[in-house]
Motif scaffolding. Structure first.
Motif, PDB file in Angstrom:
ATOM      1  N   PRO A  79     -78.951 -27.146  31.251  1.00 48.30           N
ATOM      2  CA  PRO A  79     -80.382 -28.253  31.701  1.00 48.30           C
ATOM      3  C   PRO A  79     -81.223 -27.849  30.507  1.00 48.30           C
ATOM      4  CG  PRO A  79     -79.930 -26.367  33.142  1.00 48.30           C
ATOM      5  CD  PRO A  79     -78.646 -26.313  32.192  1.00 48.30           C
ATOM      6  N   THR A  80     -81.498 -26.671  30.122  1.00 47.36           N
ATOM      7  CA  THR A  80     -82.690 -26.541  29.383  1.00 47.36           C
ATOM      8  C   THR A  80     -82.719 -27.433  27.999  1.00 47.36           C
ATOM      9  OG1 THR A  80     -81.671 -24.609  28.169  1.00 47.36           O
ATOM     10  CG2 THR A  80     -83.063 -24.144  30.073  1.00 47.36           C
ATOM     11  N   ILE A  81     -81.501 -27.848  27.434  1.00 48.31           N
ATOM     12  CA  ILE A  81     -81.363 -28.658  26.406  1.00 48.31           C
ATOM     13  C   ILE A  81     -80.419 -29.904  26.703  1.00 48.31           C
ATOM     14  CG2 ILE A  81     -81.334 -26.543  24.818  1.00 48.31           C
ATOM     15  CD1 ILE A  81     -78.306 -26.681  24.627  1.00 48.31           C
ATOM     16  N   ASN A  82     -80.359 -30.188  27.928  1.00 49.82           N
ATOM     17  CA  ASN A  82     -79.672 -31.456  28.082  1.00 49.82           C
ATOM     18  C   ASN A  82     -78.657 -31.746  27.566  1.00 49.82           C
ATOM     19  OD1 ASN A  82     -79.580 -34.087  29.562  1.00 49.82           O
ATOM     20  ND2 ASN A  82     -80.716 -35.163  27.784  1.00 49.82           N
TER      21      ASN A  82
ATOM     22  N   ASP B 182     -88.003 -26.216  20.914  1.00 47.40           N
ATOM     23  CA  ASP B 182     -89.081 -25.157  20.732  1.00 47.40           C
ATOM     24  C   ASP B 182     -88.628 -24.108  19.956  1.00 47.40           C
ATOM     25  OD1 ASP B 182     -90.635 -26.709  22.290  1.00 47.40           O
ATOM     26  OD2 ASP B 182     -89.779 -25.558  24.105  1.00 47.40           O
TER      27      ASP B 182
ATOM     28  N   VAL C  70     -89.544 -18.079  23.372  1.00 42.82           N
ATOM     29  CA  VAL C  70     -88.605 -18.890  23.977  1.00 42.82           C
ATOM     30  C   VAL C  70     -87.127 -18.209  24.150  1.00 42.82           C
ATOM     31  CG1 VAL C  70     -87.853 -20.338  21.817  1.00 42.82           C
ATOM     32  CG2 VAL C  70     -88.019 -21.355  24.151  1.00 42.82           C
ATOM     33  N   THR C  71     -86.783 -18.607  25.355  1.00 49.27           N
ATOM     34  CA  THR C  71     -84.908 -18.274  25.450  1.00 49.27           C
ATOM     35  C   THR C  71     -84.403 -19.459  25.762  1.00 49.27           C
ATOM     36  OG1 THR C  71     -85.453 -17.986  28.029  1.00 49.27           O
ATOM     37  CG2 THR C  71     -85.978 -15.980  26.706  1.00 49.27           C
ATOM     38  N   TYR C  72     -83.240 -19.451  25.445  1.00 47.47           N
ATOM     39  CA  TYR C  72     -82.092 -20.539  25.698  1.00 47.47           C
ATOM     40  C   TYR C  72     -80.768 -19.847  26.039  1.00 47.47           C
ATOM     41  CZ  TYR C  72     -84.929 -23.874  22.940  1.00 47.47           C
ATOM     42  OH  TYR C  72     -85.806 -24.621  22.818  1.00 47.47           O
ATOM     43  N   GLN C  73     -80.016 -20.432  26.949  1.00 49.51           N
ATOM     44  CA  GLN C  73     -78.657 -20.108  27.194  1.00 49.51           C
ATOM     45  C   GLN C  73     -77.520 -21.256  26.667  1.00 49.51           C
ATOM     46  OE1 GLN C  73     -78.345 -19.647  31.365  1.00 49.51           O
ATOM     47  NE2 GLN C  73     -78.606 -17.530  31.213  1.00 49.51           N
TER      48      GLN C  73
ATOM     49  N   GLU D 177     -77.175 -15.562  26.092  1.00 51.05           N
ATOM     50  CA  GLU D 177     -78.721 -15.704  26.332  1.00 51.05           C
ATOM     51  C   GLU D 177     -79.395 -15.383  24.894  1.00 51.05           C
ATOM     52  OE1 GLU D 177     -82.438 -15.352  29.131  1.00 51.05           O
ATOM     53  OE2 GLU D 177     -80.942 -13.832  29.334  1.00 51.05           O
TER      54      GLU D 177
END
Length: 717
Positions: free
Chosen positions: A426-429, A327, A379-382, A345
């Motif tokens: 987990p958000t990006i496997n 995303d 969208v946010t990612y760690q 983050e």
């Protein structure tokens, strides 16, 4: 005045109409519309209609002949360009053209600005140029030869020494100095002038018509192979013949002072003391090349952080997984300003909101900045912050933040059980496992990304004074202001020859883009020698990290394609990238993939090594790892980038990251960091920067700049 111009020595010249209402209207597919009377010319105020379509001839003056004739070409072009002509003095008159032109080599001496300056020497001594004084009432142009530049002098000045042509001619419009064959003869036609580089408008030139030196006739490279139109020479500006040696009085480095710029740093990569193995009987050339030890090794007793990336369940990642944009596509990412930890983050904002976010983050608290980012975020990612991973008692070790990232696979490093730390994303496997090991371990495997803090790889410490001069030369936004596939903010420039498919449309002076490349019109050439000198120093040692880490390329490519590596390993990469305060969107550099054909050639060669009896087990493991790498990712060009945080205020804290999104890894960009990676194997981007001072967060900070540069696009044919 545009950079790309034409100069004519002679009294007669032509000018295409360029007043309001006569501009080109572009219709796409190379088509254009102009004023219906496009064959009508204005010559010294008199309208003239060409006798043939596209043909223009000047009024007869001083026994005018075909020497004053040129053709206009009905091809796509952009903008208007200047012509300069001279009578019996060294003061040139200025005319203009707005179409590409074709002319014979015989006739009035004619010059064109040379925008192909990547091959120009860093001193430029003996190079032809044209200049005018900015504040002179007459505003006249003069022909000259560069003696030397002197930048960054002790008093802060930047000086150029020019040999100005005195104006002597053999016949009308034909300079006499072309008959000189020695410096003594040559100097009688010139006067030495010294100027502040700020005080003149200056351009390098190529001659496209007229008499010239007997040993240096006008080059065929000044004609386009596509339409015969005049263009600048891809080999660079015109120079005086080698028989004319111009003396230069140097004070230290005549054009670049390195006072207070030398790097004081303990090198992480040291020169190898291992001697090449002696060739054994019947040993193949490839086997011998593969056995050659690397030129550099990490220092003894230093550590590395080895990371192995897999899916959450521990299974191997497919190459499409690593190239995924998720995303994040089309978004610009800001890092959280909260104190860094193992997980960092990031907040993705749209291109339309980017400026608004920057405007709001202007001296607010850390919590307020976090709220602004969450409000605009799509969208946010760690991600795993590799920079935050530190060994115990790391101050006692020579760590240098040496980090190597591998993709899990059939032939990948196996970390020691019990000492491994695992981070789940987990958000990006993704699952990231890491371990600290001696830095000389795991050299049999090919990483996808490597980072190290070692300022000795940079050669010099850049100052804001240098950055200000780079901006004067390349412009605030650099030479490459827009890329549709990867939007960006900040300054971006490519310094060196790139593929013709990346070059912009031709213009009246530059011709067929498939035969050579050129700079954009806002390049300020008087600063170019400084820029190329800085880039050469910054990149000279930088490639050593990539050569060491990506052994499969440094060993294979010179063997498979020797004609591309005539100058040795220093030609491993072709052009330089230079950025200032740069941020871009997520992408994967698919064009850096060498392709299946070269993969097959490499695999065929490597297969012969598997049955070679002259390689050690360690070298055979390198072969198997390379075969696995090519089958999984293919052969791709490496990119190695250096970073320096240049600030006049040491209290300012900068927060910016290089994000290896496909790997689930990010690196905080710190002063002295160098990063080598394979950009076609995984998606990546550079985050927006934030600056913190006294608990306040800023998106921009005066005189605090993040300079990045690199080497890319390995030669393969």
């Amino acid at each position: 005045m545009p950079v790309n111009s034409v100069f004519i020595l002679g009294r007669n010249a032509c000018r295409m109409p360029h007043s309001k209402g006569k501009e080109l209207t572009f219709l796409g597919n190379g088509r254009s519309l102009t004023n219906e009377r496009k064959d009508e010319l204005i010559v010294e105020g008199v309208k003239v209609r060409a006798s043939q379509p596209g043909r223009m001839k000047l009024p007869e003056k001083r026994n005018s002949s075909d020497h004053h004739t040129m053709d206009t070409l009905d091809v796509f072009s952009q903008g208007s360009r200047n012509l300069w002509l001279i009578g019996d003095t060294n003061s040139l008159e200025c005319k203009q053209i707005s179409r590409r032109v074709r002319m014979d080599k015989v006739g009035v001496s004619t010059y064109i600005i040379c925008t192909c300056v990547s091959k120009l020497s860093t001193a430029a001594t003996g190079t032809f140029c044209i200049f005018r004084r900015r504040k002179e009432e007459s505003n006249s142009w003069h022909l000259a030869v560069v003696q030397s530049f002197s930048y960054l002098n002790e008093d802060g000045t930047d000086i150029v020494h020019l040999l100005e042509w005195s104006g002597s001619v053999m016949t009308h419009g034909q300079p006499s100095f072309y008959k000189a064959s020695t410096w003594i003869d040559f100097m009688t036609h010139f006067t030495l002038r010294t100027f502040s580089v700020e005080a003149i408008e200056f351009y390098y030139i190529n001659q496209v018509r007229g008499n010239s030196f007997d040993s240096l006739p006008i080059s065929d490279a000044t004609r386009s192979a596509a339409d015969g139109g005049i263009q600048c020479n891809a080999d660079g500006p015109d120079r005086v013949p080698k028989c004319i040696t111009i003396p230069v009085h140097r004070n230290g480095l005549n054009h670049f002072s390195l006072m207070d710029l030398n790097v004081e740093s303990t090198p992480f990569l040291t020169k190898s003391k291992l001697a090449p193995r002696k060739r054994k009987k019947e040993q193949s050339e490839l086997s011998l090349a593969w056995s050659k030890p690397p030129n550099r090794f990490p220092t003894k007793k230093s550590l590395q952080c080895a990371l192995v990336v897999s899916r959450l369940d521990g299974s191997c990642l497919h190459k499409d997984d690593l190239k995924s944009l998720g995303d994040a596509k089309g978004l610009f990412f800001f890092p959280s300003p909260v104190e860094e930890s193992t997980l960092q983050e990031f907040f993705g904002v749209s291109q339309s909101d980017y400026s608004s976010v920057c405007d709001e983050i202007n001296g607010i608290t850390i919590n307020e900045a976090e709220m602004v980012l969450r409000r605009y975020s799509k969208v946010t990612y760690q991600l795993c912050n590799a920079t935050s991973l530190l060994p115990e008692n790391h101050l006692q070790h020579s760590y240098h933040s040496y980090t190597r990232v591998f993709a899990a696979g059939d032939v990948s490093p196996e970390l020691s059980p019990g000492d491994v730390t695992t981070i789940n994303l987990p958000t990006i496997n993704r699952q990231v496992s890491f371990q600290f090991l001696p830095s000389r371990k795991l050299f049999e495997y090919i990483p996808l990304s490597v980072g190290v803090v070692d300022k000795s790889l940079h050669g010099i410490t850049v100052t804001n004074g240098i950055i200000q001069r780079i901006v004067k030369c390349l412009g605030k936004n650099g030479l490459f202001t827009y890329r549709p596939r990867c939007p960006h903010f900040g300054s971006l420039s490519f310094i060196g020859q790139r593929s013709s498919s990346t070059v912009a449309q031709p213009n009246p002076s530059e011709g067929d883009v498939k035969n050579f490349w050129y700079y954009r019109k806002h390049l300020n050439q008087v600063w170019w020698c400084l820029v190329i000198k800085v880039v050469n120093i910054l990149t000279s040692n930088l490639v050593s990290l990539g050569l060491k880490e990506f052994f499969h390329l440094s060993k294979l490519m010179p063997f498979l394609f020797p004609n591309s590596f005539l100058d040795g390993a220093r030609e491993f990469c072709q052009f330089a990238i230079l950025t200032i305060n740069f941020v871009n969107t997520i992408h994967c550099d698919e064009n850096d993939d060498f392709g299946i054909e070269i993969d097959d050639i490499a695999l065929t060669a490597l297969a012969t090594l598997l049955t070679c009896g002259h390689l050690t087990q360690s070298l055979l493991l390198q072969v198997r790892a390379t075969i696995h790498h090519i089958n999984t990712f293919g052969l791709t060009a490496p990119t190695t980038c250096g970073y320096q945080v240049v600030s006049d205020n040491i209290e300012v804290q900068s927060i910016q990251f290089f994000i290896g999104f496909g790997l689930g890894i990010c690196y905080r960009i710190v002063d002295g960091w160098t990063h080598a990676f394979l950009p076609a194997t995984h998606s990546h981007l550079t985050s927006a920067p934030l600056f913190i001072l006294n608990g306040k967060v800023f998106s921009r900070f005066e005189n605090c700049n993040i300079l990045a540069w690199g080497k890319g696009k390995e030669r393969k044919k």
